[in-house]
Design a protein around this motif. Structure first.
Motif, short mmCIF file in Angstrom:
data_model
loop_
_atom_site.label_atom_id
_atom_site.label_comp_id
_atom_site.label_asym_id
_atom_site.label_seq_id
_atom_site.Cartn_x
_atom_site.Cartn_y
_atom_site.Cartn_z
N ASN A 1 0.85 -1.19 0.00
CA ASN A 1 0.00 0.00 0.00
C ASN A 1 0.89 1.24 0.00
O ASN A 1 1.09 1.89 1.03
CB ASN A 1 -0.91 0.00 1.24
CG ASN A 1 -1.62 -1.31 1.43
OD1 ASN A 1 -2.07 -1.92 0.46
ND2 ASN A 1 -1.71 -1.77 2.67
N VAL B 1 2.61 4.78 -2.43
CA VAL B 1 2.49 5.71 -3.55
C VAL B 1 3.87 6.27 -3.86
O VAL B 1 4.76 6.29 -3.01
CB VAL B 1 1.50 6.85 -3.24
CG1 VAL B 1 0.10 6.33 -3.09
CG2 VAL B 1 1.94 7.63 -2.01
N GLU C 1 -7.05 1.46 1.46
CA GLU C 1 -8.03 2.48 1.09
C GLU C 1 -7.43 3.87 1.03
O GLU C 1 -7.99 4.78 0.39
CB GLU C 1 -9.19 2.49 2.11
CG GLU C 1 -10.01 1.22 2.13
CD GLU C 1 -9.40 0.15 3.01
OE1 GLU C 1 -8.40 0.48 3.70
OE2 GLU C 1 -9.89 -1.00 2.99
N VAL D 1 -4.56 4.68 -0.39
CA VAL D 1 -3.77 4.90 -1.61
C VAL D 1 -4.52 5.77 -2.61
O VAL D 1 -3.99 6.78 -3.10
CB VAL D 1 -3.36 3.54 -2.24
CG1 VAL D 1 -2.68 3.76 -3.57
CG2 VAL D 1 -2.43 2.80 -1.29
N PRO D 2 -5.81 5.47 -2.97
CA PRO D 2 -6.52 6.38 -3.90
C PRO D 2 -6.76 7.76 -3.31
O PRO D 2 -6.82 8.75 -4.05
CB PRO D 2 -7.85 5.65 -4.15
CG PRO D 2 -8.00 4.66 -3.05
CD PRO D 2 -6.63 4.29 -2.65
N CYS E 1 -4.61 9.40 -1.41
CA CYS E 1 -3.36 10.13 -1.61
C CYS E 1 -3.16 10.47 -3.08
O CYS E 1 -2.65 11.54 -3.40
CB CYS E 1 -2.20 9.28 -1.09
SG CYS E 1 -0.62 10.13 -1.12
N ILE E 2 -3.57 9.58 -4.00
CA ILE E 2 -3.42 9.86 -5.43
C ILE E 2 -4.30 11.03 -5.85
O ILE E 2 -3.96 11.79 -6.77
CB ILE E 2 -3.75 8.59 -6.25
CG1 ILE E 2 -2.68 7.51 -5.98
CG2 ILE E 2 -3.82 8.88 -7.73
CD1 ILE E 2 -3.00 6.17 -6.58
N SER E 3 -5.45 11.22 -5.17
CA SER E 3 -6.34 12.35 -5.50
C SER E 3 -5.70 13.70 -5.19
O SER E 3 -6.16 14.74 -5.67
CB SER E 3 -7.66 12.22 -4.74
OG SER E 3 -7.44 12.32 -3.34
N LYS F 1 1.50 8.85 -7.97
CA LYS F 1 1.06 7.63 -8.65
C LYS F 1 1.15 6.45 -7.71
O LYS F 1 1.82 6.51 -6.67
CB LYS F 1 1.94 7.36 -9.88
CG LYS F 1 1.79 8.36 -11.00
CD LYS F 1 2.64 7.96 -12.18
CE LYS F 1 2.47 8.91 -13.35
NZ LYS F 1 3.28 8.50 -14.51
N ASP F 2 0.50 5.36 -8.10
CA ASP F 2 0.59 4.12 -7.34
C ASP F 2 1.99 3.54 -7.51
O ASP F 2 2.50 3.43 -8.63
CB ASP F 2 -0.46 3.12 -7.84
CG ASP F 2 -0.57 1.91 -6.92
OD1 ASP F 2 0.25 1.77 -6.00
OD2 ASP F 2 -1.49 1.09 -7.13
N SER G 1 2.11 0.38 -9.75
CA SER G 1 1.57 0.47 -11.11
C SER G 1 2.61 1.12 -12.01
O SER G 1 3.16 2.18 -11.67
CB SER G 1 0.28 1.29 -11.11
OG SER G 1 -0.19 1.45 -12.42
#
Length: 385
Positions: free
Chosen positions: A98, A100, A158, A160-161, A163-165, A179-180, A183
């Protein structure tokens, strides 16, 4: 009688001096003898001790080998570090699932700034990031400064998205790119040469049976190269650049294998990448045997090229008119009287003249020069009344 008494006094004094000298010599000799005895006693004691140690020495073959000086120093360091508390940077950097990746950071960004940025920008959201949720912040460094990116791991997937936002938001005057970490979308795909060639895509030439080897030592010989690369494949020839005066290696060579597999095996083999403690620079060489001579293909009549045009068609070119083609007799006479130009007989350039640019010294020598003599005036004198 008085004179005899005076003569006896110095004789008595001389006897006294002789007695003193003899007594001092005896004392010195006694001291020397005592020193010699002490030395002998010390030597005998040493010999007796050594003999006792040799007799009492027992060797146990089951015991482990004694530690070297370096191992003893390392053991002392480990003991001294055991009592000290570990810092945050000393903790093992284990990568989490998990996580980024945060890029476009300034080179002076710190862990505390990143932590406060993530916490402050998620306070108004339903899913908040707290200091307890952040398990690791890794800032890779290059010297005293960071490299401009960081890895942040969380305890929950939960987050991770969330933080990406926060991507494209500003930190220290720069918009961050988040980014992840697991990925790899958007990265360019590796070529087959990078995947199988083992040369990290540094080869400029296509795969061939010739291998270029650089960064060789000056003492390298062809026999050394053959020994080093013989397990990769059949070697046909070794071409090594050498100095004319000494005959030693210039630092590079070309190895011709029987097939392409030999050169590829050498590039992939880790044992071939170093020779006599030196890292070698290897890449595919240019195979000149596969070169085709530059010549034009003969064109046949009616042949069609890629664009659909007809090449070499039997279309007659317009011929030049002669005097027999004119109907009018005046025009025929004019054509006969006109001088005919023949370009084939005349050469394109004068063969007698030297080709190329004429030297400046020759031009100056042949240049016309003005006379230094007094020249009479050729003008007319005009008088006014």
């Amino acid at each position: 009688m008085a004179k005899d008494k005076k003569d006896e006094k110095p004789d008595k004094e001389g006897v006294k001096v002789q007695k003193q000298l003899s007594s001092s010599e005896e004392d010195d000799s006694v001291e020397r003898a005592e020193v010699k005895k002490e030395k002998k006693e010390k030597k005998e004691k040493k010999r007796s001790r050594e003999s006792k140690e040799l007799e009492e020495l027992e060797i146990n073959l089951d015991d482990a080998a004694p530690l070297s000086k370096k191992q003893k120093r390392m053991a002392k360091k480990e003991k001294s570090l055991e009592g000290k508390p570990k810092k945050e940077s000393d903790k093992p950097a284990s990568k989490s699932v998990n996580g980024v990746w945060i890029g476009n950071l300034t080179f002076d960004t710190t862990r505390d700034e990143l932590r406060s940025f993530l916490i402050a920008n998620t306070e108004h959201l339903d899913m908040k990031i707290t200091p307890e949720n952040i398990t690791r912040i890794n800032l890779p460094k290059k010297g005293p400064k960071i490299r401009g990116f960081a890895y942040v791991d969380f305890d929950k997937p939960e987050l991770v998205p969330v933080c990406i936002s926060l991507s494209e938001q500003s930190l220290n005057g720069r918009n961050l790119l988040i980014k992840d970490a697991n990925s790899f979308e958007g990265r360019p795909e590796k070529s087959k040469q990078q995947q199988t060639g083992g040369d990290s895509g540094k080869n400029k030439n296509p795969p061939s049976r010739i291998l270029f080897v650089g960064n060789l030592s000056f003492d390298t010989t062809k026999e050394d190269l053959e020994e080093h690369f013989q397990h990769c494949g059949n070697i046909v020839k070794i071409r090594m650049a050498t100095f004319e005066d000494s005959g030693k290696c210039k630092g590079f060579a070309f190895i011709d294998f029987l097939d392409v597999e030999g050169a590829t095996n050498a590039l992939n083999d880790k044992l071939c990448k170093r020779m006599v403690g030196r890292p070698l620079r290897m890449e595919y060489g240019e195979d000149r045997s596969k070169r085709s001579p530059a010549f034009r293909k003969p064109v046949e009549e009616g042949e069609i090229d890629d664009s659909g045009n007809v090449i070499g068609s039997a279309i007659e070119k317009p011929k030049k008119k002669t005097f027999s083609d004119f109907d009018d007799p005046e025009e025929q006479n004019h054509q006969r009287s006109a001088p005919q130009k023949s370009f084939a007989s005349k050469p394109r350039y004068n063969t007698n003249e030297p080709q190329g640019r004429v030297k400046s010294s020759v031009v100056l020598a042949n240049a016309p020069r003005q006379s230094a003599a007094i020249v009479p005036s050729q003008g007319k004198k005009v008088k006014f009344d």
